[in-house]
Design a protein around this motif. Structure first.
Motif, short mmCIF file in Angstrom:
data_model
loop_
_atom_site.label_atom_id
_atom_site.label_comp_id
_atom_site.label_asym_id
_atom_site.label_seq_id
_atom_site.Cartn_x
_atom_site.Cartn_y
_atom_site.Cartn_z
N VAL A 1 0.87 -1.19 0.00
CA VAL A 1 0.00 0.00 0.00
C VAL A 1 0.90 1.23 0.00
O VAL A 1 1.38 1.66 1.05
N PRO A 2 1.15 1.83 -1.17
CA PRO A 2 2.03 3.01 -1.23
C PRO A 2 1.51 4.14 -0.36
O PRO A 2 0.32 4.43 -0.33
N GLY A 3 2.44 4.79 0.37
CA GLY A 3 2.07 5.93 1.21
C GLY A 3 1.44 5.57 2.52
O GLY A 3 1.05 6.46 3.28
N LEU A 4 1.30 4.27 2.83
CA LEU A 4 0.64 3.88 4.09
C LEU A 4 1.50 4.27 5.29
O LEU A 4 0.99 4.76 6.29
N ALA A 5 2.79 4.02 5.24
CA ALA A 5 3.72 4.36 6.33
C ALA A 5 3.26 3.78 7.66
O ALA A 5 3.29 4.45 8.69
N ALA A 6 2.82 2.51 7.64
CA ALA A 6 2.34 1.86 8.86
C ALA A 6 3.50 1.60 9.82
O ALA A 6 4.61 1.29 9.42
N GLU A 7 3.21 1.72 11.12
CA GLU A 7 4.17 1.44 12.18
C GLU A 7 3.47 0.66 13.27
O GLU A 7 2.25 0.48 13.26
N GLY A 8 4.26 0.17 14.23
CA GLY A 8 3.71 -0.63 15.32
C GLY A 8 3.86 -2.11 15.07
O GLY A 8 4.45 -2.53 14.06
N VAL A 9 3.35 -2.94 15.98
CA VAL A 9 3.45 -4.40 15.86
C VAL A 9 2.08 -5.03 15.99
O VAL A 9 1.20 -4.55 16.72
N LEU A 10 1.90 -6.15 15.26
CA LEU A 10 0.64 -6.89 15.25
C LEU A 10 0.80 -8.22 15.95
O LEU A 10 1.82 -8.91 15.77
N SER A 11 -0.19 -8.59 16.74
CA SER A 11 -0.26 -9.90 17.38
C SER A 11 -1.69 -10.39 17.31
O SER A 11 -2.63 -9.59 17.22
N GLY A 12 -1.86 -11.73 17.35
CA GLY A 12 -3.23 -12.25 17.34
C GLY A 12 -3.31 -13.64 16.76
O GLY A 12 -2.28 -14.31 16.52
N THR A 13 -4.54 -14.06 16.53
CA THR A 13 -4.79 -15.40 15.98
C THR A 13 -5.82 -15.30 14.88
O THR A 13 -6.71 -14.44 14.90
N VAL A 14 -5.69 -16.22 13.91
CA VAL A 14 -6.66 -16.34 12.82
C VAL A 14 -6.92 -17.81 12.57
O VAL A 14 -5.97 -18.60 12.44
N VAL A 15 -8.19 -18.20 12.53
CA VAL A 15 -8.59 -19.57 12.20
C VAL A 15 -9.53 -19.49 11.00
O VAL A 15 -10.56 -18.81 11.07
N ALA A 16 -9.15 -20.17 9.91
CA ALA A 16 -9.96 -20.13 8.70
C ALA A 16 -10.18 -21.54 8.17
O ALA A 16 -9.28 -22.38 8.24
N GLU A 17 -11.39 -21.79 7.66
CA GLU A 17 -11.68 -23.08 7.05
C GLU A 17 -12.83 -22.91 6.06
O GLU A 17 -13.46 -21.87 6.00
N GLY A 18 -13.04 -24.01 5.28
CA GLY A 18 -14.09 -23.97 4.26
C GLY A 18 -13.50 -23.72 2.89
O GLY A 18 -12.30 -23.87 2.66
N SER A 19 -14.36 -23.32 1.97
CA SER A 19 -13.94 -23.08 0.60
C SER A 19 -13.62 -21.59 0.42
O SER A 19 -14.06 -20.75 1.21
N LEU A 20 -12.86 -21.30 -0.67
CA LEU A 20 -12.57 -19.90 -0.93
C LEU A 20 -13.83 -19.12 -1.29
O LEU A 20 -13.94 -17.93 -1.04
N ALA A 21 -14.79 -19.80 -1.87
CA ALA A 21 -16.04 -19.14 -2.25
C ALA A 21 -16.89 -18.82 -1.03
O ALA A 21 -17.62 -17.82 -1.02
N SER A 22 -16.80 -19.66 0.01
CA SER A 22 -17.60 -19.44 1.21
C SER A 22 -16.79 -19.85 2.44
O SER A 22 -17.07 -20.87 3.08
N ILE B 1 -21.41 -9.99 2.57
CA ILE B 1 -20.53 -9.97 1.40
C ILE B 1 -21.01 -11.00 0.39
O ILE B 1 -21.39 -12.12 0.75
N GLU B 2 -21.02 -10.61 -0.86
CA GLU B 2 -21.37 -11.52 -1.94
C GLU B 2 -20.24 -11.50 -2.95
O GLU B 2 -20.08 -10.54 -3.69
N GLY B 3 -19.43 -12.56 -2.95
CA GLY B 3 -18.22 -12.55 -3.78
C GLY B 3 -17.23 -11.56 -3.22
O GLY B 3 -16.78 -11.67 -2.08
N THR B 4 -16.89 -10.56 -4.02
CA THR B 4 -15.99 -9.50 -3.55
C THR B 4 -16.73 -8.18 -3.35
O THR B 4 -16.11 -7.13 -3.18
N VAL B 5 -18.06 -8.23 -3.36
CA VAL B 5 -18.88 -7.03 -3.26
C VAL B 5 -19.60 -6.99 -1.92
O VAL B 5 -20.14 -8.00 -1.46
N ALA C 1 -18.65 -15.98 8.45
CA ALA C 1 -19.35 -17.24 8.18
C ALA C 1 -20.59 -16.95 7.35
O ALA C 1 -21.27 -15.94 7.57
N ASN C 2 -20.87 -17.83 6.42
CA ASN C 2 -22.06 -17.70 5.57
C ASN C 2 -22.11 -16.32 4.90
O ASN C 2 -23.16 -15.67 4.86
N ASN C 3 -20.94 -15.87 4.42
CA ASN C 3 -20.82 -14.59 3.71
C ASN C 3 -21.20 -13.39 4.58
O ASN C 3 -21.60 -12.33 4.07
#
Length: 909
Positions: A286-307, A367-371, A341-343
């Motif tokens: 992302v040009p010009g974002l100039a983000a600083e700081g640190v990120l921590s956390g957890t992410v759990v993902a499953e299912g299909s890319l479509a849903s 969300i429906e697709g990318t919209v 979940a479920n879009n």
């Protein structure tokens, strides 16, 4: 051409052979410099034009690999190849054995990766449609790559494979030649085992990437990174376990599996843990974002890319971007949790920072697709700096803090919004440019069905108060229906008025309704003020008790009453109309009446004026000011002393810093773009008499008429004032002005004098001319017959030649010259008065040559005491007591015993 491109020295080729009974027997040798050689022998059986079978043996010795560069652009191969190869059987089912060594191997990719002293060895056998091979590569710094296995082939298709590979210290930079901008660094070690078919392979891998680096990690200032990854791909499923660790406790762990069908991801299941990951890693994307700081956390993902289904919990410490830094936000902490979940994305986010800044938001997004299909979000803001908007709106320069709540729901194409906001110490570049002090705005509103409904309350310094609201359509012609009421103190316009030389006091009461469209607003309502004060500093004018009533009907503003009293005396009233419809040029038709208005410019002129003025025409382009003014009385004072004036200095800024040069460019551009209104003049000024000119011994009355035309910038004045009566007093002599004396006006309306006074002394006619601007007139002397000016002055004042004057008379003559010339307190008598500490010192001589001296001093504001000595009267004491209203009591006592008493009344007319 290939041998020349490979830089091979001239080669020698010898070949022998025999073709008989469809069989070719041959023996060939190719030799060159540096022991370069290639020999081949054997036989080939031919049936018609097809090869039936072959039996060939080949030996290679120091053959340059660069010979391949002519066939593969950009290969840049180097080194030499030696070994043996043997082929037999048929072309459809050949049997091949090979044993090859590539010494000092290099290509453009290995050279770019910094690999040196690379040695390659490969042995193998191809028979019965199966390739068995064993290959190894070794280089400096312990770089090694070993691979062995077998590949089964059916015609031109790989049927199955079984490969084992070991990698040691291979530079990751070898990939840079294939991925532009990757800038990979570090070394890769590990094992890879592959088996099965290409359509359904089974792969096991274990890899370690030490000192991992890419352009992205370098941009994020990540250092000392190490990556370890293990996994297995079988039955179209990838199971993996990846760990990345770096300095300052940065780590990323991900474990899970991905199911693949063909080239499509069918499903996934990933668990990821992030700790102290620099947010700057996003700056590369992302040009010009100039983000600083640190990120921590957890992410759990499953299912299909479509849903997909995902749960996340993220913490961003010391959060900052280019926008937050411009807004002055610091010590930010952001926490976000949510589930997809479920879009539908449900989320809850909190941001806190220094200065009790807080932002809370929660809700869901469909969300429906990318919209984004719809959303429902509730947000709470506390003490958020308005300057955060400056990063998105150039030149806004917003200040103050915003608190409040907002709710958004519905589709993005037609959302519904409810909000309640409070903006304290509000200011923008526009309000600051107008000289407005910071104020406070409270706004409640709703956006629904493409219509904004708003209710606002604005308060500020000096009693500023404005309430109102209404509706604004945000589509189509953007219809308006707004109503505002409140008080507007003139004090908040102080800075803007001061730039134009005005000072205003008081308050305007506003009651306005705005309808129509944004492109063509229609304004109805009223503006009123009472008891206001307006001062024009540049023109020395002050209006007290200003009363105004203005109504608007959408087409024009009607001034039903506008009046005020001049601080110097008299009054002014006005009435009329001004067009307010956009694009109309704002036509004006205003009548102004002056009633005994007294004008005092502070230096030269005091005038009492009656009359009527009219202002008509398009206000923004070429209005006309016309009318007739009658001057009841005017006094033009010739200053007794020339003022100490200051000439404007032309200042040039040498070596100005960039910020100053930019400011000067902006100011010049603004001046060039400014448009000024040309005010046309058509004025008649009548003064039959009572135009008094006084000062420097002048006391005269004139009368006449003046016409002023042209424009306010370049007025054209015709006419003038002629002498009614007048005299010029110098010491004890009085001269009467002639009838041809007159006053005209220069381009800036400064009075120009052309006055003449005459007298006789014996047979000599003496003339005094007063000419030039009243601010600095020129007084000259002439005579008939002609005499020098000092002789003329001596005859005029004392009636005798310059050579016959006494020293005291000469001093008096010099004092008179200084008075007429407007001297700056440098005369002899002025110096004596200052040294003695008296208010008046006079030395005179009578016709007999006797000298008299008088000294006077004010004992207080009303009492004046004078001593006289000389002449036949001897000593004398005089006292004057001012009892007020022009009445003075006078008493005197002489040294000879004589006394005086009297009452004196003075009145200026």
């Amino acid at each position: 051409s290939q041998t020349k491109q490979a830089k091979l020295a001239p080669l020698g080729l010898s070949a022998t052979g025999k073709l008989a009974d469809n069989k070719l027997d041959f023996d060939a040798d190719l030799t060159g410099a540096a022991n370069t050689g290639l020999s081949a022998d054997g036989n080939i059986v031919i049936a018609g034009t097809a090869v039936k079978s072959l039996d060939v043996n080949a030996n290679l010795n120091n053959v340059p690999a660069s010979i391949a560069n002519g066939f593969v652009p950009g290969l840049a191969a180097e080194g030499t190849i030696s070994g043996t190869a043997k082929a037999s059987g048929t072309l459809a089912a050949p049997a091949i054995d090979f044993d090859l060594d590539w010494n000092d191997a290099a290509t453009s990719q290995t050279t770019g990766a910094g690999l040196k002293a690379l040695e390659l060895r490969a042995t193998g056998k191809f028979a019965d449609n199966r390739l068995d091979f064993d290959a190894s590569a070794n280089a400096a710094d312990g770089v090694a790559l070993k691979t062995a296995g077998k590949v089964a082939v059916a015609e031109k298709t790989i049927q199955s494979l079984e490969i084992d590979a070991n990698v040691t210290n291979v530079p990751a930079s070898i990939a840079n030649g294939f991925v532009p901008g990757l800038a990979a660094g570090g070394t890769v070690s590990g094992t890879v085992t592959a088996s099965g078919t290409l359509s359904s392979p089974a792969v096991d891998f274990k890899l370690d990437w030490k000192d991992l680096a890419t352009s992205q990690t370098k941009g994020a200032k990540l250092s000392s990174l190490n990556l370890s990854a293990t996994g297995k791909f079988a039955d179209n499923k990838l199971d993996f376990d990846t760990n990345v660790s770096g300095a300052d406790g940065a780590s990323l762990k991900a474990i899970g599996n991905v199911a693949i069908a063909g080239k499509t991801v069918e499903s996934l299941k990933v668990d990821a843990d992030i700790a102290n990951l620099p947010a700057g890693i996003a700056n590369n994307f992302v040009p010009g974002l100039a983000a600083e700081g640190v990120l921590s956390g957890t992410v759990v993902a499953e299912g299909s890319l479509a849903s997909p289904t995902a749960d996340f919990q993220l913490n961003w410490k010391n959060a900052a971007t280019s926008h937050t830094k411009k807004a002055g936000l610091s010590q930010l902490a952001v926490n976000a949790t949510g589930k997809l979940a479920n879009n539908r994305l449900d989320f809850d986010a909190n941001m806190n920072g220094a200065g009790n800044v807080a932002l809370k938001a929660g809700g869901n997004v469909m969300i429906e697709g990318t919209v984004v299909k719809s959303l429902k979000v509730d947000a709470n803001v506390s003490n958020l700096p308005a300057s955060v908007a400056n990063g998105f709106v150039p030149g806004l320069s917003a200040e103050g803090t915003i608190s409040g709540t907002a709710s958004v729901s519905g589709p993005l194409s037609a959302p519904k919004v409810d909000f309640k906001l409070n903006w304290k110490n509000a200011a923008t570049s526009q309000t600051k440019g107008a000289g407005l002090s910071p104020f406070e705005i409270t706004a409640n509103g709703k956006l629904a069905d493409n219509t904004l409904t708003i209710d606002t309350d604005l308060t500020g310094d000096s009693g500023l108060s404005m309430k109102g609201g209404g509706t604004v359509a945000i589509t189509g012609s953007r219809a308006l229906n707004l109503q505002f009421r409140g008080n507007l103190p003139f004090a908040i316009l102080g800075a803007q008025l001061a730039q134009r030389g005005f000072v205003a006091e008081g308050t305007a009461d506003l009651d306005l309704r705005i309808t129509g469209t944004a492109a063509g607003p229609v304004i109805n309502g009223s503006i009123a003020t009472s008891g206001a004060k307006l001062v024009d500093v540049r023109r020395n004018l002050a209006l007290n008790n200003v009363v105004a009533n203005i109504t608007m009907n959408g087409e024009q503003a009607t001034i039903s009453r506008l009046s005020g009293n001049f601080a110097s005396g008299g009054s002014v009233t006005a009435s009329g109309t001004v067009g307010i419809r956009p694009g109309s040029g704002y036509p004006v038709n205003i009548e102004v009446r002056l009633d005994r208005a007294v004008y005092v410019d502070g230096t030269l002129v005091v005038a009492t004026v009656n009359g009527n003025l009219g202002l008509r025409g398009p206000l923004l382009t070429n209005p006309v000011l016309s009318g007739r003014l009658n001057v009841d009385k005017a006094s033009i004072t010739v200053p007794d002393k020339l003022p100490t004036s200051l000439r404007e200095i032309n200042i040039k800024h040498v070596n100005a810093p960039p910020a100053v040069r930019a400011q000067l460019r902006d100011e010049n551009a603004q001046r060039a773009g400014e448009k000024s209104t040309t005010l046309t003049l058509d004025l008649q000024i009548h003064a039959p008499s009572k135009i008094f000119v006084r000062g420097r011994g002048i006391d005269s009355e004139l009368g006449g008429s003046v016409t002023i035309r042209g424009t306010a910038a370049t007025p054209v004045v015709s006419g003038g004032f002629t002498m009614r009566r007048g005299r010029l007093t110098m010491l004890n002599r009085r001269l009467n002005f002639t009838d041809k004396s007159r006053i005209t006006f220069a381009g800036d309306l400064t009075p120009a004098l052309d006055m003449e006074a005459s007298s006789t002394s014996g047979t000599t006619t003496l003339t005094v001319d007063v000419t030039g601007l009243a601010t600095d007139p020129s007084i000259t002397f002439s005579s008939s017959p002609t005499l020098p000016q000092d002789e003329v002055l001596a005859q005029l004042i004392f009636g005798q030649s310059m050579s016959k004057l006494s020293p005291v008379q000469i001093a008096q003559l010099a004092d008179a010259v200084s008075q007429l010339a407007g001297g700056r307190s440098t005369s002899l008598f002025e110096g004596l008065r200052n040294q003695l500490g008296v208010d008046d010192l006079n030395i005179s001589t009578d016709e007999k040559g006797q000298t008299s001296v008088s000294v006077g001093r004010y004992l207080n504001e009303r009492t004046y005491f004078e001593l006289q000595q000389g002449g036949e009267a001897g000593a004398k004491a005089i006292i004057n007591l001012d009892v007020g209203r022009g009445v003075k009591l006078r008493g005197a006592a002489g040294g000879n015993g004589a006394g005086e008493a009297g009452i004196v009344y003075e009145h200026e007319y």
